[in-house]
Scaffold this active site. Structure first.
Site, short mmCIF file in Angstrom:
data_model
loop_
_atom_site.label_atom_id
_atom_site.label_comp_id
_atom_site.label_asym_id
_atom_site.label_seq_id
_atom_site.Cartn_x
_atom_site.Cartn_y
_atom_site.Cartn_z
N ASP A 21 -6.52 1.13 0.95
CA ASP A 21 -6.55 1.16 2.41
C ASP A 21 -7.93 0.71 2.87
O ASP A 21 -8.74 0.23 2.08
CB ASP A 21 -6.20 2.57 2.93
CG ASP A 21 -7.27 3.59 2.58
OD1 ASP A 21 -8.18 3.29 1.79
OD2 ASP A 21 -7.20 4.72 3.12
N LYS A 42 0.83 -1.21 0.00
CA LYS A 42 0.00 0.00 0.00
C LYS A 42 0.87 1.26 0.00
O LYS A 42 0.63 2.18 -0.78
CB LYS A 42 -0.93 0.01 1.22
CG LYS A 42 -1.91 1.18 1.23
CD LYS A 42 -2.73 1.22 2.52
CE LYS A 42 -1.92 1.75 3.67
NZ LYS A 42 -2.73 1.97 4.89
#
Length: 212
Positions: A138, A120
């Site tokens: 997320d 991420k």
């Protein structure tokens, strides 16, 4: 969800916010990288408060490395998990200097080789700092993608790959920012604000709320 709905969703998000930005404060790819590492399980607001103190003093790999773990911890101790984050940041700065001449690498593989940098974080840096087509999923994006039926998936990688496939190409570069902001302020976890949602009529969530 069909392609026409997806296109209209992003058309409206673009119309409302033509130039979306991350809420993390940064002035260089390195500052962004450090801010994203610090933001794990922490709010952007808390990270910005800490980096507002840190960056005027140290905003290069060498300058932060010179602080050491103890010195850096003093600036970021208001952020959750600051001890482990300080160690990761110091080690990342050391590796940036040793392997990359102090520059932030522009590939996922090189970024993910840095301590505290997962998929991420790498995607955020690639997309935001280097404007590459990358989707950082997320909790907000995962929730919005599944709840709306935009790009449902069982885990973040599934959602990431599906979004890269189904988001209209014209909107793909900024889709990550629109979806995060939508999840943070409108399609919230406990109770989505459906009455205030610009895409409510396109969303396929079955348990919509009647008020905002």
């Amino acid at each position: 969800m069909n392609a026409a709905k997806r296109l209209e969703i992003f058309r409206r998000l673009h119309e409302d916010n033509p130039d979306p930005k991350t809420e993390l404060a940064y002035a260089s790819p390195f500052e962004l990288l450090i801010a994203v590492i610090l933001s794990a399980q922490a709010t952007d607001v808390s990270v910005n408060k800490a980096t507002a103190r840190l960056y005027p003093v140290a905003n290069t790999p060498q300058a932060i490395l010179d602080l050491g773990v103890a010195g850096l911890s003093e600036y970021i101790k208001t952020i959750g998990l600051y001890n482990s984050k300080a160690k990761n940041v110091i080690e990342t700065c050391r590796l940036l200097l040793e392997r990359h001449g102090g520059a932030v690498p522009e590939t996922r593989e090189e970024l993910e080789a840095l301590p505290g940098v997962g998929r991420k974080t790498a995607n955020v840096v690639l997309n935001t700092a280097f404007r590459q087509l990358a989707m950082a999923v997320d909790t907000h994006i995962f929730r919005v993608s599944n709840r709306t039926n935009l790009a449902p998936g069982k885990n973040v990688v599934e959602v990431e790959l599906k979004l890269l496939k189904v988001v209209p190409k014209d909107f793909l570069l900024d889709a990550h920012h629109w979806l995060i902001l939508h999840g943070r302020y409108v399609c919230q976890a406990r109770k989505p604000r459906c009455g205030s949602c610009r895409i409510e009529d396109l969303c396929e969530y079955k348990a919509k709320t009647s008020d905002d």
